[in-house]
Design a protein around this motif. Structure first.
Motif, PDB file in Angstrom:
ATOM      1  N   TYR A  36       0.975  -1.208   0.246  1.00 29.27           N
ATOM      2  CA  TYR A  36       0.222   0.129  -0.129  1.00 29.27           C
ATOM      3  C   TYR A  36       0.845   1.423   0.076  1.00 29.27           C
ATOM      4  O   TYR A  36       1.962   1.147   0.347  1.00 29.27           O
ATOM      5  CB  TYR A  36      -1.029  -0.008   1.314  1.00 29.27           C
ATOM      6  N   LYS A  53       3.130  -3.099   3.688  1.00 30.65           N
ATOM      7  CA  LYS A  53       2.793  -4.428   3.340  1.00 30.65           C
ATOM      8  C   LYS A  53       1.569  -4.646   4.082  1.00 30.65           C
ATOM      9  O   LYS A  53       1.311  -4.229   4.955  1.00 30.65           O
ATOM     10  CB  LYS A  53       3.605  -5.625   3.423  1.00 30.65           C
ATOM     11  N   PHE A  54       0.532  -5.581   3.171  1.00 30.48           N
ATOM     12  CA  PHE A  54      -0.640  -5.773   4.144  1.00 30.48           C
ATOM     13  C   PHE A  54      -1.058  -7.328   3.497  1.00 30.48           C
ATOM     14  O   PHE A  54      -0.676  -7.918   2.600  1.00 30.48           O
ATOM     15  CB  PHE A  54      -2.039  -5.017   3.632  1.00 30.48           C
ATOM     16  N   VAL A  70      -7.202  -8.148   9.133  1.00 30.69           N
ATOM     17  CA  VAL A  70      -6.335  -7.306   8.079  1.00 30.69           C
ATOM     18  C   VAL A  70      -5.063  -6.788   9.161  1.00 30.69           C
ATOM     19  O   VAL A  70      -5.243  -6.496  10.432  1.00 30.69           O
ATOM     20  CB  VAL A  70      -7.098  -6.253   7.781  1.00 30.69           C
ATOM     21  N   TYR A  72      -1.441  -4.569   8.625  1.00 30.89           N
ATOM     22  CA  TYR A  72      -0.330  -4.034   7.828  1.00 30.89           C
ATOM     23  C   TYR A  72       0.882  -3.616   8.672  1.00 30.89           C
ATOM     24  O   TYR A  72       0.801  -3.404   9.682  1.00 30.89           O
ATOM     25  CB  TYR A  72      -1.022  -2.991   7.234  1.00 30.89           C
ATOM     26  N   ASN A  73       2.311  -3.353   7.869  1.00 33.05           N
ATOM     27  CA  ASN A  73       3.227  -2.959   8.300  1.00 33.05           C
ATOM     28  C   ASN A  73       3.771  -2.026   7.692  1.00 33.05           C
ATOM     29  O   ASN A  73       3.967  -2.298   6.299  1.00 33.05           O
ATOM     30  CB  ASN A  73       4.241  -4.120   8.478  1.00 33.05           C
TER      31      ASN A  73
END
Length: 85
Positions: A36, A53-54, A70, A72-73
């Motif tokens: 993302y 990223k997700f 969900v 994400y990082n």
């Protein structure tokens, strides 16, 4: 300069895009993984860009797909523990 996004009160996301790298479905479960990019405006008026990223786990409910989990990082380095003191 690193920006601590831990306190996002008043932050507005002004742009957001997904790039889907892999999506797989099997029966009523699926996952989607990718990257993302987002742009945010902080309460101070500063604009911050972030990417990362997700992974999303989806469940089919009736005829619709719903996000069950969900994660994400961000690719950004975490803020220094001493920065908030």
């Amino acid at each position: 300069k690193s920006v601590d996004l831990a306190n996002t009160t008043g932050t507005k996301v002004t742009a957001f895009t997904f790039s889907h790298l892999e999506t797989t479905a099997d029966g009523d479960m699926a996952y989607d993984a990718g990257t993302y990019e987002q742009r945010m405006t902080l309460p101070s008026g500063q604009t911050v860009a972030d990417s990362g990223k997700f992974v999303a786990v989806l469940k089919r409910v009736d005829r619709d797909w719903k996000a069950a989990y969900v994660i994400y990082n961000s690719d950004a380095a975490p803020p220094s523990p001493c920065a908030s003191r």
